[in-house]
Design a protein around this motif. Structure first.
Motif, short mmCIF file in Angstrom:
data_model
loop_
_atom_site.label_atom_id
_atom_site.label_comp_id
_atom_site.label_asym_id
_atom_site.label_seq_id
_atom_site.Cartn_x
_atom_site.Cartn_y
_atom_site.Cartn_z
N GLU A 129 0.50 4.51 -9.02
CA GLU A 129 1.15 4.16 -7.79
C GLU A 129 2.26 2.95 -8.12
O GLU A 129 1.84 2.00 -8.97
CB GLU A 129 0.06 3.83 -6.84
N GLU A 130 3.24 2.91 -7.06
CA GLU A 130 3.86 1.88 -7.31
C GLU A 130 3.20 0.37 -6.84
O GLU A 130 2.47 0.42 -5.72
CB GLU A 130 5.09 1.95 -6.14
N PRO A 166 3.22 -3.20 -5.66
CA PRO A 166 3.99 -4.07 -4.94
C PRO A 166 4.13 -5.37 -5.83
O PRO A 166 2.96 -5.89 -6.24
CB PRO A 166 3.08 -4.53 -3.70
N ALA A 191 9.93 2.02 5.04
CA ALA A 191 8.78 3.10 4.19
C ALA A 191 8.34 2.32 3.28
O ALA A 191 7.04 2.38 2.68
CB ALA A 191 9.61 4.26 3.88
N GLN A 192 8.97 1.82 2.32
CA GLN A 192 8.42 1.04 1.32
C GLN A 192 7.59 -0.15 1.84
O GLN A 192 6.46 -0.44 1.33
CB GLN A 192 9.61 0.36 0.38
N ALA A 220 5.84 -0.34 4.41
CA ALA A 220 4.65 0.36 4.83
C ALA A 220 3.68 1.06 3.62
O ALA A 220 2.42 0.84 3.87
CB ALA A 220 4.95 1.70 5.77
N ARG A 221 4.17 1.41 2.50
CA ARG A 221 3.69 1.60 1.49
C ARG A 221 2.94 0.63 0.72
O ARG A 221 1.83 0.63 0.32
CB ARG A 221 4.51 2.41 0.29
N TYR A 222 3.67 -0.61 0.72
CA TYR A 222 3.09 -1.88 0.20
C TYR A 222 1.74 -2.23 0.87
O TYR A 222 0.90 -2.42 0.49
CB TYR A 222 4.24 -2.90 0.31
N GLN A 232 -0.07 -0.31 2.81
CA GLN A 232 -1.12 0.61 2.68
C GLN A 232 -1.80 0.63 1.24
O GLN A 232 -3.18 0.53 1.13
CB GLN A 232 -0.74 2.12 2.76
N HIS A 233 -1.00 0.22 0.18
CA HIS A 233 -1.40 -0.25 -1.05
C HIS A 233 -2.42 -1.18 -1.34
O HIS A 233 -3.52 -1.17 -1.83
CB HIS A 233 -0.31 -0.29 -2.23
N SER A 239 -5.73 -0.35 0.67
CA SER A 239 -6.57 0.54 -0.14
C SER A 239 -6.89 0.38 -1.46
O SER A 239 -8.19 0.67 -1.94
CB SER A 239 -5.69 1.79 -0.29
#
Length: 292
Positions: free
Chosen positions: A148-149, A151, A177-178, A180-182, A184-185, A188
């Motif tokens: 995964e990317e 952050p 979107a990025q 939000a992904r950060y 979530q990462h 999680s």
């Protein structure tokens, strides 16, 4: 014991769990000696993972944080440890303290995070390539696992008041979107952040064609996200996001909590080189933002 050390002990134990940093109750050792149990990088990923199998003995001078702590050696080695793991962690922690220590600033949080990053990097290097074999049992070309990317967080120093602890993370982002992904990462992969009382976020992003995006999330701390966004507006920060995590200490802070949230956020922005330094204080847990 200095006020800075008292605050640092509270911060470390709030973030990594009770008894992470405790005073050694042993008359055979000099006073101001503490046991630090290094959190295992796997603790971020798995709620059932064991904690680090080794712990370190650290002695603080009465002049700390003007003088660095002395890393005396390992304290114990649990049954889950691989051979040499404790010695490796000791070596990494001594190097980390040497790298991050600045006279007048507490350093344990930065040193612990540095060691965690190094141990995770070593674990990724060990697990990043898998051997494959053909039907005759001959190894064929290895393939790297996709990851995964990650952050590129820049962390503030802990801010502690009445046993509540605040830490901010900021990162450069190029799209909502990025961002939000950060978030979530982070939630999680880090159970300490996930189980914190609040994770307040804000971001501002310049899009293509003159469009712009900005948003925030209070995460239960009413108006905190909006205040973080306002801080970013005042600083004219773009293409950046911030997450401020709070571990509640059992005593209400009232409106003072908003100043502490912004203090942590600003410290992260300064450390990331996004804004200029305006001042320093006596210790990481109560100081104003500063750069490294």
């Amino acid at each position: 014991m200095s006020e800075a050390l008292v605050d640092e002990i509270e911060a470390i134990n709030s973030i990594y769990g009770d008894n992470t940093l405790v005073q050694l109750q042993d008359a055979a050792h000099q006073e101001n000696t503490y046991i630090l149990t290094l959190p295992s990088p796997s603790d971020n990923l798995n709620d059932d993972a064991p904690s680090s199998s080794s712990s370190l003995r650290i002695q603080f001078s009465p002049a700390y944080p003007d003088k660095p702590p002395s890393i005396l050696g390992t304290h114990s080695l649990g049954g889950h440890a691989k051979r040499g793991a404790a010695a490796r962690e000791l070596e990494l922690f001594r190097a980390a303290v040497g790298d991050v220590f600045e006279p007048g600033q507490v350093c344990l949080f930065d040193a612990v995070e540095r060691v965690k990053e190094l141990l995770l990097s070593e674990a990724d290097a060990d697990a990043g390539v898998e051997a494959d074999y053909n039907e005759e049992g001959v190894e064929i070309a290895p393939q790297k696992q996709e990851q995964e990317e990650e952050p590129p967080w820049v962390l503030s120093d802990p801010v502690v008041e009445l046993k509540s602890t605040f830490i901010a993370r900021c990162a450069k982002v190029s799209s909502p979107a990025q961002a939000a992904r950060y978030v979530q990462h982070l939630l999680s992969t880090d159970k300490r952040v996930r189980s914190a009382t609040h994770n307040m976020t804000a971001w501002r992003i310049r899009g293509e064609g003159g469009a712009s995006f900005q948003d925030c999330d209070d995460d239960g701390e009413t108006a905190a996200g909006g205040r973080l966004l306002h801080l970013m507006q005042l600083m004219d920060l773009w293409d950046t996001m911030v997450v401020v995590t709070r571990w509640y200490g059992g005593q209400k802070l009232g409106p003072r909590r908003f100043a502490l949230i912004n203090q942590a956020a600003r410290d992260a922005f300064v450390k990331a080189g996004l804004v200029a330094e305006t001042g320093t204080g006596a210790g990481a847990t109560r100081k104003k933002a500063h750069g490294k």
